[in-house]
Design a protein around this motif. Structure first.
Motif, short mmCIF file in Angstrom:
data_model
loop_
_atom_site.label_atom_id
_atom_site.label_comp_id
_atom_site.label_asym_id
_atom_site.label_seq_id
_atom_site.Cartn_x
_atom_site.Cartn_y
_atom_site.Cartn_z
N ASN A 1 36.70 55.02 45.16
CA ASN A 1 37.01 53.63 44.79
C ASN A 1 38.30 53.55 43.99
O ASN A 1 39.15 52.69 44.23
CB ASN A 1 35.85 53.05 43.98
N SER A 2 38.45 54.45 43.01
CA SER A 2 39.61 54.40 42.12
C SER A 2 39.71 55.70 41.34
O SER A 2 38.72 56.45 41.26
CB SER A 2 39.51 53.21 41.15
N GLU B 1 42.04 57.83 37.98
CA GLU B 1 43.08 57.92 36.97
C GLU B 1 43.34 59.39 36.69
O GLU B 1 42.39 60.16 36.50
CB GLU B 1 42.65 57.23 35.67
N GLU C 1 39.58 60.74 35.65
CA GLU C 1 38.27 60.23 36.04
C GLU C 1 38.41 59.56 37.39
O GLU C 1 39.51 59.16 37.80
CB GLU C 1 37.76 59.24 34.99
N VAL D 1 35.94 57.10 40.44
CA VAL D 1 34.72 56.38 40.78
C VAL D 1 34.57 56.45 42.28
O VAL D 1 35.53 56.25 43.02
CB VAL D 1 34.82 54.91 40.31
N GLN E 1 32.18 55.14 45.65
CA GLN E 1 31.42 53.94 45.99
C GLN E 1 30.75 54.10 47.34
O GLN E 1 31.29 54.76 48.24
CB GLN E 1 32.39 52.74 46.03
N GLU F 1 28.09 52.55 42.75
CA GLU F 1 29.17 53.48 42.41
C GLU F 1 28.66 54.56 41.48
O GLU F 1 27.60 54.43 40.86
CB GLU F 1 30.33 52.74 41.75
N TYR G 1 30.48 57.33 38.52
CA TYR G 1 31.68 57.70 37.76
C TYR G 1 31.66 59.20 37.48
O TYR G 1 30.61 59.77 37.19
CB TYR G 1 31.67 56.91 36.45
#
Lengths: 470, 431
Positions: free
Chosen positions: B145-146, B148, B176, B178, B180, B188, B190
């Motif tokens: 999903n995303s 960093e 980190e 995520v 999904q 989701e 993490y």
């Protein structure tokens, strides 16, 4: 304090202009923070000037064809302006070759800024730096000694922090300058039995200065007695109960359970269920929720760390979700207006959508009326911690104290620790009474996930709802 | 004149004869993605000098010592530094505590990191880690999903009035992400990571496991009943749980009276479970106070080997200062494979919204995001509900897996099984 920023301001502007000449958009945020904290406990006395957030330095933001690009630094002299411009050009051109193959920009329209220019400052009565370390520590010692006189107390930890910061934001359209002074603290009593230590904490906070010390520790003996009561607490029998939340627990529900879920950078990532609920009922008619700087608390300011002006955002209006809160980039991506919630832990960190002062509006009931209306349930007090779950609106809150209510009366039995769980809209739709008086508190910091700490406040009135406890 | 010289001049002018200066230069490259699309690129280069100023004064018959810390910035003039340090010394006189000896002086040649990250620029390291993460994003039903990513190089130099002169560099990639899964439920999971080498394989394994878990979470049901369960924790949650022993044996906690543990004491209660062997792991060659750090035994057979912590509280307790540790290793070999550990009815809690271990009360818990309810050889994914256990009540009966796990905070058995842990269920929540 911070007069050096007046001397540096022409350099900030020169850098902004130099970057604007090379990129489609450029801004510079310069900030200076002065932190001071005092504490007294069995470990001794301490003064620290290390703040948990902030710092003194600058962040420059530009846009190129790959989107937003930022550089944080804390060395800025006449000769370093072209060096910083060169560094950002290198990041824009050469370092893109180091990105994974096929990396595309997240589509982001350039920020639209209406012209604004001001210099503002928050108000305070007593400057903590002028009052001085000796007087502040004397007050802390006095509070601790009063608490230690309560029989059976292991320790009383008294802590006060103050932060004064100045921020200057410059872009082609904006020239903003703000100075803010805030103060917060806590009194924590500890009691021990065997290997288990119980504690009870009372927070204090103010948008202002050392006038906060006038109320600090006024109820330290009650705090100590609450810690001692916890030694006889019982484990909770899991189940769903009628609960009366005190304003601090209401605040934690506002903040953790719902507030994080309406941070609109999570909308951009498809990580928040709230996006599908805008315009729909998510809470009972009694619930109206705000975030912003209409109230004076520790997160009040005039503009955020992206140069967006702050406001008062009504998030829930009588149970209907009206809108979220957003930083500038998320607002641009979603086609909405920024709400002044783009916040950074410091100039060294990225800006995210973050809450400021977040709270539920008052209702018409008294705490006594709420307790009297409960057949069997609990009065929840003294929130300990919480974690957000915007995607699934799951609740995880830890509360220190649950006082048993039977047939409308407190029985004197105490349960601890307590985990609150469940589905956020279920909890908010079950709100059946809301208190008359709103209290906000901001003694701690809020993280996004497990990092990015910023100062926030939250609160509301006493609130009655059905909540799953474990 | 160098900043070190200017600060020393300021210290001499205000009469500070005990001090410590910690110079930190930090450079980073940071990448933020939504899916695989680039949200923001960032870099930073910051330099600061953290100065600790000590004063010793007679108070009646006793010698007392006070200390304050200030940050000196490279842009400050000599006059500004002089004023800052004089204020710091004055303030230190208001926080007088019992006297203690300074940290022992240490001199050493600069220590160069042997990490492969030291040979890369932060931008190169961040790009390599991003590519590795994307390469793992191949699950048929779940996706990234995303993310960093932070690649950080830190150069630290500590000087003290006692003669300490040490410098070293460290390099990390952390971040980190995520994952999904949208069907049948949109959910989701993490995950965070931190490596001091470009451990692309470990990251890919972490991501692949997270994608499998989130796929199961999408199918998980809210059918958990309230009651007591044999609970299995795995991965980082095992480290969080065992971190209780490191926190309780910290000199600061003992001096404050929040722990009464003493070296040689059996701190793990008796029971039929494994006796704990824990080691504190050094991640930097020196602490923030310039104390040399090395791996140290913490528990052997459930017995506390020694207390640990910073200079002041260790001095008060008559212990050798060790610096503050953030990583533990559990060397218990485990008595069963993970598959064997899961035999019999139990609840394997895989991810929580926020697992917490309270060092004061000994309670641990959190809201369950994904667990497997294991009965009759079947593992049913469940979600919701919460764990609320007491390590003090169950520590004598811990059972570990033979499989190992390694992260930036913990190294040791992958899983631990505990008996009779209270769980609040989700009866009636599923519609």
């Amino acid at each position: 304090m911070f007069e050096f920023m007046d001397t540096k301001k022409p350099l900030y502007r020169r850098l902004t202009d130099a970057l604007s000449a090379r990129f489609a958009y450029a801004s510079v945020l310069a900030e200076a923070h002065a932190d001071r904290s005092w504490s007294i406990s069995r470990s001794g006395a301490s003064i620290s000037t290390r703040g948990m957030t902030g710092g003194t330095g600058c962040v420059a933001r530009v846009f190129d064809d790959l989107g937003c690009l930022e550089y944080s630094f804390n060395e800025l002299e006449e000769e370093s302006v072209p060096v910083i411009v060169l560094k950002m050009e290198e990041m824009s051109r050469r370092e893109r070759g180091l990105l994974p193959a096929g990396t595309r920009p997240l589509p982001t329209p350039l920020p639209e800024e209406t012209p604004a220019c001001f210099r503002r400052e928050t108000a305070w009565k007593t400057d903590p730096w002028e009052l001085g370390d000796e007087a502040i520590l004397e007050k802390l010692r006095s509070v601790r000694e009063t608490g230690l006189a309560v029989e059976g107390i292991l320790d009383v930890n008294v802590r006060v922090n103050c932060k004064r910061y100045r921020q200057i934001f410059l872009s082609a359209a904006r020239d903003l300058d703000q100075t803010v002074l805030q103060m917060s603290g806590s009194v924590t009593a500890l009691a021990v039995r065997g290997q288990e230590i119980k504690y009870y904490s009372r927070p204090y906070s103010i948008l202002g200065g050392a006038e906060m010390l006038e109320t600090l520790g006024s109820d330290v003996e009650d705090v100590c007695r609450a810690a001692l009561e916890l030694l006889d607490s019982e484990p909770m029998v899991p189940g769903e109960y009628e609960c009366v939340c005190d304003p601090a627990v209401t605040g934690m529900i506002v903040h953790e359970a719902f507030g994080h879920g309406v941070e609109m950078d999570m909308f951009v990532k498809d990580r928040a269920q709230a996006r599908q609920f805008v315009g729909r009922r998510v809470a009972s008619d009694l619930v109206t929720m705000h975030d912003g700087s209409a109230v004076g608390e520790v997160a009040t300011r005039f503009f955020d760390e992206e140069g967006s002006l702050t406001t008062d955002t009504v998030i829930i209006d009588h149970g209907i979700l009206k809108q979220g809160i957003s930083d500038a980039l998320s607002a641009a991506r979603l086609g909405t207006a920024p709400t002044g919630n783009g916040r950074r832990e410091s100039y060294e960190r990225k800006a995210y959508t973050r809450m400021t002062n977040t709270y539920f509006e008052a209702g018409t009931s008294t705490p006594e009326e709420m307790i009297a209306s409960v057949k069997y349930g609990f009065l929840l007090q003294n929130p300990a911690s919480g974690m957000e779950d915007p995607k699934n609106w799951g609740i995880q809150l830890m509360v220190n104290v649950a006082r048993e209510i039977r047939d409308g009366k407190l029985t004197g039995r105490i349960f601890s620790p307590i985990v609150l769980t469940g589905y956020v809209p279920d909890l908010l739709k079950s709100v059946s009474m809301m208190g008359r008086d709103v209290e906000l508190s901001g003694s701690g910091h809020c993280g996004k996930g497990y990092k990015e700490w910023v100062k926030v406040s939250d609160g509301g009135p006493y609130m009655k709802a059905r909540i799953r406890l474990g | 004149m160098s900043m070190f010289s200017m600060i020393k001049t300021g210290l001499a002018r205000c009469g500070a004869d005990e001090w410590r200066i910690r110079r930190v230069r930090e450079e980073s490259a940071e990448l933020f993605f939504v899916g695989r699309d680039l949200d923001t690129r960032r870099a930073k280069s910051v330099l600061r000098y953290e100065v600790s100023v000590f004063v010793r004064v007679m108070e009646g018959e006793d010698v007392k010592k006070g200390m304050t810390e200030v940050t000196v910035l490279p842009s400050m003039s000599q006059a500004e530094i002089d004023r800052l340090l004089a204020d710091a010394r004055f303030a230190a006189g208001f926080v007088l505590n019992p006297d203690y000896a300074p940290a022992d002086p240490v001199q050493h040649e600069p220590r160069r990191s042997g990490s492969r990250l030291a040979a890369m620029t932060p931008a190169e390291a961040a790009g390599e880690i991003a590519a590795a993460l994307f390469a793992a994003d191949v699950h048929p039903h779940a996706f990234l999903n995303s993310a960093e990513i932070f690649a950080v190089s830190t150069h630290t130099h500590i000087l003290s009035s006692e003669g300490t002169d040490v410098r070293w560099d460290s390099h990390t990639v952390r971040g980190e992400f995520v994952v999904q899964c949208k069907e049948p439920e949109d959910v989701e999971i993490y995950r965070s990571f931190s490596y001091d080498e470009p451990e692309t394989e470990a990251l890919q394994q972490l991501a692949a496991e997270a994608l499998d878990f989130v796929y199961d979470r999408a199918r998980a049901r809210k059918i958990l009943k309230s009651g007591e369960y044999d609970l299995i924790l795995s991965g980082n949650e095992v480290g969080e749980l065992l971190g209780f022993y490191a926190m309780r044996s910290n000199a600061g906690m003992i001096y404050a009276g929040m722990s009464r543990w003493q070296p040689g004491e059996t701190v793990q209660s008796e029971g039929s479970g494994e006796r704990l062997d824990l080691t504190l792991c050094a991640q930097e060659p020196y602490s923030e106070e310039g104390i040399p750090m090395e791996d140290r035994p913490l528990l052997r057979g459930g017995v506390l080997c020694g207390i640990h912590g910073g200079n002041r509280f260790c001095r008060y307790l008559g212990a050798q200062p060790t610096g503050d540790y953030r990583r533990i290793r559990c060397t218990d070999p485990g008595t069963a494979s993970f598959e064997e550990l899961k035999q019999g009815p139990c609840l394997w809690a895989v991810t929580f919204s926020d697992f917490q271990m309270n060092p004061m009360s000994g309670h641990f818990g959190g809201e369950i995001r994904l667990a497997y309810l294991i009965e009759n050889g079947r593992a049913v994914p469940v979600t919701g509900g919460s764990v609320n256990g007491s390590l003090l009540a169950v520590q004598g009966d811990l059972a570990f897996s033979r499989e190992r796990f390694r992260s930036s905070r913990y190294e040791g058995p992958y899983a631990v099984r505990m008996k009779g842990i209270p769980v609040a269920g989700t009866e009636g929540e599923e519609t």
